[in-house]
Design a protein around this motif. Structure first.
Motif, PDB file in Angstrom:
ATOM      1  N   SER A 131       0.843  -1.191   0.000  1.00 19.36           N
ATOM      2  CA  SER A 131       0.000   0.000   0.000  1.00 19.36           C
ATOM      3  C   SER A 131       0.881   1.244   0.000  1.00 19.36           C
ATOM      4  CB  SER A 131      -0.902   0.030   1.246  1.00 19.36           C
ATOM      5  OG  SER A 131      -1.746  -1.086   1.293  1.00 19.36           O
ATOM      6  N   CYS A 132       0.378   2.291  -0.594  1.00 15.75           N
ATOM      7  CA  CYS A 132       1.090   3.573  -0.611  1.00 15.75           C
ATOM      8  C   CYS A 132       0.065   4.681  -0.410  1.00 15.75           C
ATOM      9  CB  CYS A 132       1.828   3.758  -1.928  1.00 15.75           C
ATOM     10  SG  CYS A 132       2.544   5.404  -2.161  1.00 15.75           S
TER      11      CYS A 132
ATOM     12  N   MET B 137       0.257   7.133 -10.998  1.00 13.48           N
ATOM     13  CA  MET B 137       0.974   6.509  -9.889  1.00 13.48           C
ATOM     14  C   MET B 137       1.629   5.214 -10.363  1.00 13.48           C
ATOM     15  SD  MET B 137       0.455   8.589  -7.413  1.00 13.48           S
ATOM     16  CE  MET B 137       1.153   7.614  -6.093  1.00 13.48           C
ATOM     17  N   GLY B 138       2.815   4.972  -9.843  1.00 13.92           N
ATOM     18  CA  GLY B 138       3.538   3.781 -10.255  1.00 13.92           C
ATOM     19  C   GLY B 138       4.244   3.096  -9.110  1.00 13.92           C
ATOM     20  N   TRP B 139       4.530   1.835  -9.308  1.00 12.05           N
ATOM     21  CA  TRP B 139       5.377   1.057  -8.409  1.00 12.05           C
ATOM     22  C   TRP B 139       6.650   0.679  -9.161  1.00 12.05           C
ATOM     23  CZ3 TRP B 139       4.761   0.268  -3.311  1.00 12.05           C
ATOM     24  CH2 TRP B 139       3.495   0.464  -2.758  1.00 12.05           C
TER      25      TRP B 139
ATOM     26  N   ASN C 216      -6.668   8.222  -1.186  1.00 11.60           N
ATOM     27  CA  ASN C 216      -5.325   8.655  -1.620  1.00 11.60           C
ATOM     28  C   ASN C 216      -4.316   7.505  -1.540  1.00 11.60           C
ATOM     29  OD1 ASN C 216      -6.331  11.222  -1.976  1.00 11.60           O
ATOM     30  ND2 ASN C 216      -4.730  12.242  -0.815  1.00 11.60           N
ATOM     31  N   THR C 217      -4.757   6.329  -1.970  1.00 11.27           N
ATOM     32  CA  THR C 217      -3.929   5.138  -1.800  1.00 11.27           C
ATOM     33  C   THR C 217      -3.815   4.370  -3.111  1.00 11.27           C
ATOM     34  OG1 THR C 217      -4.603   4.944   0.518  1.00 11.27           O
ATOM     35  CG2 THR C 217      -3.635   2.991  -0.495  1.00 11.27           C
ATOM     36  N   VAL C 218      -2.610   3.884  -3.376  1.00 10.51           N
ATOM     37  CA  VAL C 218      -2.379   2.980  -4.497  1.00 10.51           C
ATOM     38  C   VAL C 218      -1.867   1.664  -3.928  1.00 10.51           C
ATOM     39  CG1 VAL C 218      -0.044   3.900  -4.906  1.00 10.51           C
ATOM     40  CG2 VAL C 218      -1.250   2.689  -6.743  1.00 10.51           C
TER      41      VAL C 218
END
Length: 113
Positions: free
Chosen positions: A21-22, A34-36, A76-78
């Motif tokens: 989680s981010c 958004m990316g990982w 507000n989470t990816v």
């Protein structure tokens, strides 16, 4: 400047699953790509998965069919759901607001064989 905080890393056996989680601070999350990313020792940082503003997704070939990126704009989470993990998935995983070039501090994922 937005702050990104990752969580969910850890040690897992090959074949297992983890969910990263981010959480992002600030009001621009919903309009950010958004990316990982991940970086293993001695290797370059590589892009693992991306989610666009309208939740489109894209994956590195090495994780297609195993990893799923998703976002919750209300929180507000990816997320990065990682399934069928392999030892070669071991790395520090970083969340990034790619629109604004912000980075989290990283979370360690270790997959044992």
């Amino acid at each position: 400047q937005a702050q990104l905080v990752e969580s969910g890393g850890g040690l897992v056996q090959a074949g297992g699953s983890l969910r990263l989680s981010c959480v992002a601070s600030g009001s621009s999350f919903s309009i950010s790509v958004m990316g990982w990313y991940r970086q293993a020792p001695g290797k370059q940082r590589e892009l693992v998965a991306v989610t666009g503003v309208r939740s489109s997704t894209s994956y590195a070939d090495s994780v297609k069919g195993r990893f799923i990126i998703s976002r919750d704009n209300d929180k507000n989470t990816v997320y990065l759901q990682m399934n069928s993990l392999k030892p070669e998935d071991s790395a520090v995983y970083y969340c990034s607001d790619m629109t604004r070039s912000y980075w989290g501090q990283g979370t360690q994922v270790t997959v044992s064989s």
